[in-house]
Design an enzyme around this catalytic site. Structure first.
Site, PDB file in Angstrom:
ATOM      1  N   LYS A 163       0.839  -1.207   0.000  1.00  0.00           N
ATOM      2  CA  LYS A 163       0.000   0.000   0.000  1.00  0.00           C
ATOM      3  C   LYS A 163       0.868   1.249   0.000  1.00  0.00           C
ATOM      4  O   LYS A 163       1.905   1.285   0.663  1.00  0.00           O
ATOM      5  CB  LYS A 163      -0.915   0.041   1.238  1.00  0.00           C
ATOM      6  CG  LYS A 163      -2.007  -1.019   1.251  1.00  0.00           C
ATOM      7  CD  LYS A 163      -3.017  -0.765   2.371  1.00  0.00           C
ATOM      8  CE  LYS A 163      -4.154  -1.777   2.280  1.00  0.00           C
ATOM      9  NZ  LYS A 163      -5.215  -1.531   3.288  1.00  0.00           N
ATOM     10  N   GLY A 185      -8.065   2.874  -2.320  1.00  0.00           N
ATOM     11  CA  GLY A 185      -7.640   1.800  -3.217  1.00  0.00           C
ATOM     12  C   GLY A 185      -6.566   2.194  -4.218  1.00  0.00           C
ATOM     13  O   GLY A 185      -6.080   1.349  -4.964  1.00  0.00           O
ATOM     14  N   LYS A 187      -0.851  -7.876   5.618  1.00  0.00           N
ATOM     15  CA  LYS A 187      -1.442  -9.169   5.288  1.00  0.00           C
ATOM     16  C   LYS A 187      -2.662  -8.891   4.417  1.00  0.00           C
ATOM     17  O   LYS A 187      -3.453  -7.986   4.718  1.00  0.00           O
ATOM     18  CB  LYS A 187      -1.858  -9.874   6.582  1.00  0.00           C
ATOM     19  CG  LYS A 187      -2.635 -11.155   6.383  1.00  0.00           C
ATOM     20  CD  LYS A 187      -1.719 -12.288   5.998  1.00  0.00           C
ATOM     21  CE  LYS A 187      -2.512 -13.509   5.519  1.00  0.00           C
ATOM     22  NZ  LYS A 187      -1.649 -14.449   4.766  1.00  0.00           N
ATOM     23  N   HIS A 232     -16.586  -4.161   3.849  1.00  0.00           N
ATOM     24  CA  HIS A 232     -16.148  -2.789   4.140  1.00  0.00           C
ATOM     25  C   HIS A 232     -17.210  -2.128   5.016  1.00  0.00           C
ATOM     26  O   HIS A 232     -18.320  -1.861   4.559  1.00  0.00           O
ATOM     27  CB  HIS A 232     -15.969  -2.025   2.822  1.00  0.00           C
ATOM     28  CG  HIS A 232     -15.607  -0.579   3.002  1.00  0.00           C
ATOM     29  ND1 HIS A 232     -15.096   0.189   1.991  1.00  0.00           N
ATOM     30  CD2 HIS A 232     -15.678   0.230   4.068  1.00  0.00           C
ATOM     31  CE1 HIS A 232     -14.872   1.414   2.433  1.00  0.00           C
ATOM     32  NE2 HIS A 232     -15.227   1.465   3.692  1.00  0.00           N
ATOM     33  N   LYS A 286     -18.198   2.952  -5.149  1.00  0.00           N
ATOM     34  CA  LYS A 286     -19.329   2.350  -4.456  1.00  0.00           C
ATOM     35  C   LYS A 286     -20.576   2.478  -5.317  1.00  0.00           C
ATOM     36  O   LYS A 286     -20.795   3.498  -5.968  1.00  0.00           O
ATOM     37  CB  LYS A 286     -19.540   3.051  -3.110  1.00  0.00           C
ATOM     38  CG  LYS A 286     -18.359   2.838  -2.158  1.00  0.00           C
ATOM     39  CD  LYS A 286     -18.422   3.740  -0.943  1.00  0.00           C
ATOM     40  CE  LYS A 286     -17.171   3.558  -0.096  1.00  0.00           C
ATOM     41  NZ  LYS A 286     -17.087   4.566   0.991  1.00  0.00           N
ATOM     42  N   GLU A 289     -12.877   3.888   8.479  1.00  0.00           N
ATOM     43  CA  GLU A 289     -13.121   2.703   7.641  1.00  0.00           C
ATOM     44  C   GLU A 289     -12.477   1.474   8.251  1.00  0.00           C
ATOM     45  O   GLU A 289     -11.330   1.520   8.695  1.00  0.00           O
ATOM     46  CB  GLU A 289     -12.478   2.888   6.262  1.00  0.00           C
ATOM     47  CG  GLU A 289     -13.174   3.850   5.358  1.00  0.00           C
ATOM     48  CD  GLU A 289     -12.587   3.808   3.941  1.00  0.00           C
ATOM     49  OE1 GLU A 289     -12.858   4.732   3.192  1.00  0.00           O
ATOM     50  OE2 GLU A 289     -11.844   2.851   3.616  1.00  0.00           O
ATOM     51  N   ASN A 322     -11.656   8.885   6.623  1.00  0.00           N
ATOM     52  CA  ASN A 322     -12.087   9.848   5.606  1.00  0.00           C
ATOM     53  C   ASN A 322     -12.379  11.156   6.319  1.00  0.00           C
ATOM     54  O   ASN A 322     -13.369  11.263   7.032  1.00  0.00           O
ATOM     55  CB  ASN A 322     -13.331   9.355   4.875  1.00  0.00           C
ATOM     56  CG  ASN A 322     -13.061   8.073   4.100  1.00  0.00           C
ATOM     57  OD1 ASN A 322     -13.786   7.102   4.229  1.00  0.00           O
ATOM     58  ND2 ASN A 322     -12.004   8.062   3.304  1.00  0.00           N
ATOM     59  N   ARG A 352     -13.668  13.986   5.785  1.00  0.00           N
ATOM     60  CA  ARG A 352     -14.576  14.829   4.995  1.00  0.00           C
ATOM     61  C   ARG A 352     -15.996  14.303   5.168  1.00  0.00           C
ATOM     62  O   ARG A 352     -16.180  13.217   5.723  1.00  0.00           O
ATOM     63  CB  ARG A 352     -14.214  14.718   3.506  1.00  0.00           C
ATOM     64  CG  ARG A 352     -14.362  13.288   2.999  1.00  0.00           C
ATOM     65  CD  ARG A 352     -14.247  13.147   1.497  1.00  0.00           C
ATOM     66  NE  ARG A 352     -14.607  11.803   1.059  1.00  0.00           N
ATOM     67  CZ  ARG A 352     -13.808  10.757   1.067  1.00  0.00           C
ATOM     68  NH1 ARG A 352     -12.555  10.880   1.482  1.00  0.00           N
ATOM     69  NH2 ARG A 352     -14.233   9.576   0.678  1.00  0.00           N
ATOM     70  N   ARG A 355     -26.127   4.815  -5.903  1.00  0.00           N
ATOM     71  CA  ARG A 355     -25.517   5.931  -6.632  1.00  0.00           C
ATOM     72  C   ARG A 355     -25.834   5.752  -8.107  1.00  0.00           C
ATOM     73  O   ARG A 355     -25.353   4.815  -8.745  1.00  0.00           O
ATOM     74  CB  ARG A 355     -24.000   5.917  -6.465  1.00  0.00           C
ATOM     75  CG  ARG A 355     -23.546   6.184  -5.078  1.00  0.00           C
ATOM     76  CD  ARG A 355     -22.054   6.402  -5.092  1.00  0.00           C
ATOM     77  NE  ARG A 355     -21.526   6.388  -3.741  1.00  0.00           N
ATOM     78  CZ  ARG A 355     -20.271   6.695  -3.437  1.00  0.00           C
ATOM     79  NH1 ARG A 355     -19.425   7.019  -4.404  1.00  0.00           N
ATOM     80  NH2 ARG A 355     -19.863   6.658  -2.203  1.00  0.00           N
TER      81      ARG A 355
HETATM   82  C1  MV4 Z   1      -7.205  -4.175   2.015  1.00  0.00           C
HETATM   83  C2  MV4 Z   1      -7.826  -5.295   1.428  1.00  0.00           C
HETATM   84  C3  MV4 Z   1      -7.411  -6.535   1.837  1.00  0.00           C
HETATM   85  N1  MV4 Z   1      -6.428  -6.659   2.761  1.00  0.00           N
HETATM   86  N2  MV4 Z   1      -6.243  -4.354   2.939  1.00  0.00           N
HETATM   87  C4  MV4 Z   1      -9.187  -0.893  -0.770  1.00  0.00           C
HETATM   88  C5  MV4 Z   1      -9.460   0.531  -0.507  1.00  0.00           C
HETATM   89  C6  MV4 Z   1      -8.672   0.905   0.674  1.00  0.00           C
HETATM   90  N3  MV4 Z   1      -9.444   1.766   1.509  1.00  0.00           N
HETATM   91  C7  MV4 Z   1      -8.300  -0.368   1.336  1.00  0.00           C
HETATM   92  N4  MV4 Z   1      -8.692  -1.427   0.436  1.00  0.00           N
HETATM   93  C8  MV4 Z   1      -8.464  -2.718   0.727  1.00  0.00           C
HETATM   94  N5  MV4 Z   1      -7.521  -2.924   1.672  1.00  0.00           N
HETATM   95  C9  MV4 Z   1      -5.874  -5.579   3.286  1.00  0.00           C
HETATM   96  N6  MV4 Z   1      -4.894  -5.732   4.174  1.00  0.00           N
HETATM   97  C10 MV4 Z   1      -8.809  -5.087   0.483  1.00  0.00           C
HETATM   98  C11 MV4 Z   1      -9.126  -3.791   0.112  1.00  0.00           C
HETATM   99  C12 MV4 Z   1     -10.156  -3.682  -0.885  1.00  0.00           C
HETATM  100  C13 MV4 Z   1     -11.342  -3.039  -0.633  1.00  0.00           C
HETATM  101  C14 MV4 Z   1     -11.600  -2.439   0.596  1.00  0.00           C
HETATM  102  C15 MV4 Z   1     -12.774  -1.785   0.831  1.00  0.00           C
HETATM  103  C16 MV4 Z   1     -13.730  -1.732  -0.161  1.00  0.00           C
HETATM  104  C17 MV4 Z   1     -13.496  -2.297  -1.391  1.00  0.00           C
HETATM  105  C18 MV4 Z   1     -12.317  -2.962  -1.635  1.00  0.00           C
HETATM  106  C19 MV4 Z   1     -12.109  -3.545  -2.878  1.00  0.00           C
HETATM  107  C20 MV4 Z   1     -10.934  -4.187  -3.110  1.00  0.00           C
HETATM  108  C21 MV4 Z   1      -9.954  -4.241  -2.135  1.00  0.00           C
END
Ligand code: MV4
Length: 453
Positions: free
Chosen positions: A158, A165, A201, A208, A237, A275, A290, A292, A338
């Site tokens: 990340k 994302g 990991k 979410h 979303k 989140e 977030n 905002r 949306r």
């Molecule tokens: C992750 C994950 C799996 N494992 N972190 C995507 C957006 C960002 N806010 C964090 N995200 C993710 N982090 C770990 N360690 C999967 C996602 C993710 C995701 C998270 C929230 C909503 C949609 C998503 C779609 C794909 C991946």
């Protein structure tokens, strides 16, 4: 209270903030770009100021022009909406220097949570669970390999400056980890001028869940419960709801308490969201803040009866929170769709153009937040959302039924919209059972129709 708020945004959220100012009985002005000069909501403000050409980089993102607009209309506060300058700490700092109140969190808290790695350290101090991670930035291949060996593949790279994302990539073995690290650093450097990355990991098919917060300038923090925003396509979303289905009451309480602790530790005020990812065993992990108001805030407004934009403005004006946690009682179930000007049958290709027919739904339990009228031309310059359709009903089953009724009533011609895919989602067994995760749309729904990636 403020004499006049300047709305530094466009579209439905500009209209939403104008409405909140009217409800509060305060003055309101709005900025607009040349691409938005005929937008009907401009007439609902006391004043409208053109700040430049269509491209956002020449208008809605120009700090100096927005500050100048505030000075021209004599605004004592600026509401940034979402997107654009809403999470830009330098903009908040500039407002403060010009003695204009930024309707949002304090600049210091924005910087603290704006960096994902720093936000994670903050979560740890607040005793909020985080995804097992590299404990700080990754500066060498050896560190990365050691971490991956410790927690096991897959791992996720990340970008510290990323979010929503952007700048993420999955690594499933040593080779892809090393090449991925290099690519992620380059991408992050190009996109955010900050190439720092960390590792986590990789969680398998998480949900979410995000917690809506309100905090005043006196250290009082409340939550407005959670939203489930798992239904996304490429981090956009499509459907959000509250409360999150199939979330045990004890888990809900612990997530909401964790979010409040984090906001207190950050010295946060205004509206904001924490989140979390939720795994199959209902373990939750903080991922980001977030700082905002979010697109989906009306979902929380519907279940709590609290007007989040009004409260943001009151907080910015120095008022104390008007309710305690125990006075916030969630009622019923809310869902948002949306509606985007995109063609789901053509890989969600943007569908700009003139809307020749716009006949929105109504009736019991329906709310529509939209700046669109018949004859409106969707400009190609901005994101493609044309409406947020919301329902609020006593139970989730009734909310789904009312949303399907409202989607059927909605008649839009001249552009393609996401309505057909939302009808499909709301009739799918996994959604009806409240069992979808963040990978559902791409893994199941689009794979089936062949219109996915
Ligand atoms: C992750 C994950 C799996 N494992 N972190 C995507 C957006 C960002 N806010 C964090 N995200 C993710 N982090 C770990 N360690 C999967 C996602 C993710 C995701 C998270 C929230 C909503 C949609 C998503 C779609 C794909 C991946």
């Amino acid at each position: 209270m403020f004499q006049r708020v300047l709305v530094a945004n466009r579209g439905e959220i500009a209209l939403r903030v104008i409405r909140a100012c009217r409800d509060l009985g305060i003055g309101v002005a709005v900025v607009y770009s040349e691409a938005d000069r005929d937008a009907p909501y401009l007439k609902l403000a006391d004043k409208a100021v053109c700040i430049g050409p269509g491209p956002a980089s020449e208008s809605y993102l120009k700090v100096q022009r927005i500050i100048a607009a505030a000075e021209i209309v004599n605004a004592d506060a600026i509401h940034p909406g979402y997107g654009f300058l809403s999470e830009n700490a330098d903009f908040a700092e500039k407002c403060r220097a010009c003695k204009i109140e930024f309707i949002g969190p304090p600049e210091e808290a924005m910087r603290e949570v704006g960096n994902k790695d720093r936000a994670k350290q903050l979560a740890k101090r607040a005793k909020v669970p985080t995804v097992p991670g590299s404990d700080g930035l990754i500066t060498s291949d050896e560190d990365a390999l050691r971490f991956a060996k410790e927690v096991g593949y897959p791992v996720l790279i990340k970008a510290a400056a990323g979010g929503g994302g952007r700048g993420m990539r999955v690594a499933r073995n040593d080779g892809s980890l090393i090449t991925g690290l290099g690519q992620a650093r380059q991408e992050a450097e190009a996109a955010f001028k900050d190439g720092s990355v960390y590792l986590e990991k990789y969680l398998d098919q998480p949900r979410h869940i995000e917690v809506q917060l309100l905090a005043d300038k006196f250290g009082n923090v409340v939550h407005l419960y959670e939203r489930d925003c798992s239904l996304q396509r490429r981090h956009q979303k499509l459907v959000e709801e509250a409360p999150a289905p199939n979330l045990p009451a004890k888990v809900r309480d612990r997530i909401c308490d964790a979010a409040v602790r984090l906001a207190k530790t950050a010295g946060y005020y205004s509206a904001g969201t924490c989140e979390f990812l939720l795994d199959k065993d209902n373990n939750f992990y903080f991922i980001e803040v977030n700082a905002r108001i979010q697109v989906e805030h009306p979902v929380s407004e519907l279940i709590t009866g609290i007007d989040l934009i009004q409260e943001q403005i009151r907080i910015a004006a120095g008022e104390k929170l008007r309710f305690s946690q125990k006075e916030i009682a969630p009622q019923g179930h809310a869902i948002e769709c949306r509606i985007n000007a995109e063609d789901p049958a053509r890989d969600f290709k943007p569908s700009a153009g003139t809307i020749t027919k716009w006949q929105p739904p109504g009736g019991p339990g329906v709310r529509l937040d939209s700046h669109v009228v018949t004859g409106y031309r969707v400009p190609p310059n901005y994101d493609s959302m044309v409406a947020k359709l919301l329902v609020h009903r006593p139970t989730r089953a009734e909310a789904i039924a009312t949303m399907l009724r409202a989607l059927r009533e909605f008649q839009v011609e001249g552009i393609r919209t996401t309505i057909p895919i939302q009808q499909e989602i709301l009739t799918t067994g996994a959604f009806v059972d409240g069992k979808v995760d963040t990978t559902y749309i791409e893994r199941v729904l689009l794979a089936k129709t062949g219109s996915g990636s």
